[in-house]
Write a protein that holds these residues in place. Structure first.
Motif, mmCIF file in Angstrom:
data_model
loop_
_atom_site.group_PDB
_atom_site.id
_atom_site.type_symbol
_atom_site.label_atom_id
_atom_site.label_comp_id
_atom_site.label_asym_id
_atom_site.label_seq_id
_atom_site.Cartn_x
_atom_site.Cartn_y
_atom_site.Cartn_z
ATOM 1 N N MET A 1 0.838 -1.184 0.000
ATOM 2 C CA MET A 1 0.000 0.000 0.000
ATOM 3 C C MET A 1 0.876 1.238 0.000
ATOM 4 O O MET A 1 1.828 1.336 0.764
ATOM 5 C CB MET A 1 -0.898 -0.031 1.239
ATOM 6 N N LYS A 3 1.486 5.293 0.703
ATOM 7 C CA LYS A 3 0.974 6.319 1.600
ATOM 8 C C LYS A 3 -0.052 7.150 0.841
ATOM 9 O O LYS A 3 0.121 7.434 -0.335
ATOM 10 C CB LYS A 3 2.090 7.249 2.081
ATOM 11 N N GLN A 15 -2.308 7.997 5.688
ATOM 12 C CA GLN A 15 -2.431 6.565 5.941
ATOM 13 C C GLN A 15 -1.158 5.901 5.446
ATOM 14 O O GLN A 15 -0.831 5.952 4.267
ATOM 15 C CB GLN A 15 -3.649 5.982 5.240
ATOM 16 N N SER A 17 -0.313 2.542 6.251
ATOM 17 C CA SER A 17 -0.613 1.139 5.959
ATOM 18 C C SER A 17 -2.064 0.900 6.341
ATOM 19 O O SER A 17 -2.776 1.835 6.721
ATOM 20 C CB SER A 17 0.320 0.208 6.740
ATOM 21 N N GLU A 18 -2.484 -0.345 6.300
ATOM 22 C CA GLU A 18 -3.861 -0.668 6.683
ATOM 23 C C GLU A 18 -4.132 -0.352 8.150
ATOM 24 O O GLU A 18 -5.270 -0.114 8.536
ATOM 25 C CB GLU A 18 -4.146 -2.147 6.421
#
Length: 84
Positions: A1, A3, A15, A17-18
Motif C-alpha cells: 500500500m 501512503k 495513511q 498502511s492498513e
C-alpha cells in the motif's frame, strides 16, 4: 500500500498502511502516530515536532504522551485537542 492522504474527523491524515496513520497539528507543533491494535482500538502517540530524535544515547524521551481510543476518528479528534 502506498501512503495516501485522507480526511478523518475534519483533519488531514496520512495513511501509512492498513493499520497505521500519522497526522500533525502545526499550531501546537505536535506530531501524532495512530496504530490500530489487536483489540480493535487505536493507540495514539504524541510527539513534539520541534525535537529531533536521533542517535544513540539521545537523552530525550521522544513520546510526550500516549493514550487509546475506541475509533480512529475519536483518536484523531482527541489528538488534535491534546493539551498535555
Amino acid at each position: 500500500m502506498q501512503k495516501q492522504e485522507i480526511e478523518i474527523g475534519g483533519y488531514k491524515v496520512t495513511q501509512l498502511s492498513e493499520t497505521t496513520f500519522e497526522a500533525e497539528n502545526p499550531n501546537q507543533n505536535l506530531d501524532f502516530y495512530f496504530e490500530l491494535n489487536d483489540e480493535d482500538e487505536v493507540d495514539v502517540f504524541v510527539f513534539d515536532s520541534e525535537i529531533k530524535y536521533f542517535g544513540k544515547g539521545a537523552n530525550i524521551e521522544p513520546c510526550l504522551d500516549s493514550f487509546q481510543c475506541e475509533t480512529l476518528e475519536e483518536a484523531i479528534v482527541d489528538a488534535m485537542a491534546w493539551a498535555g
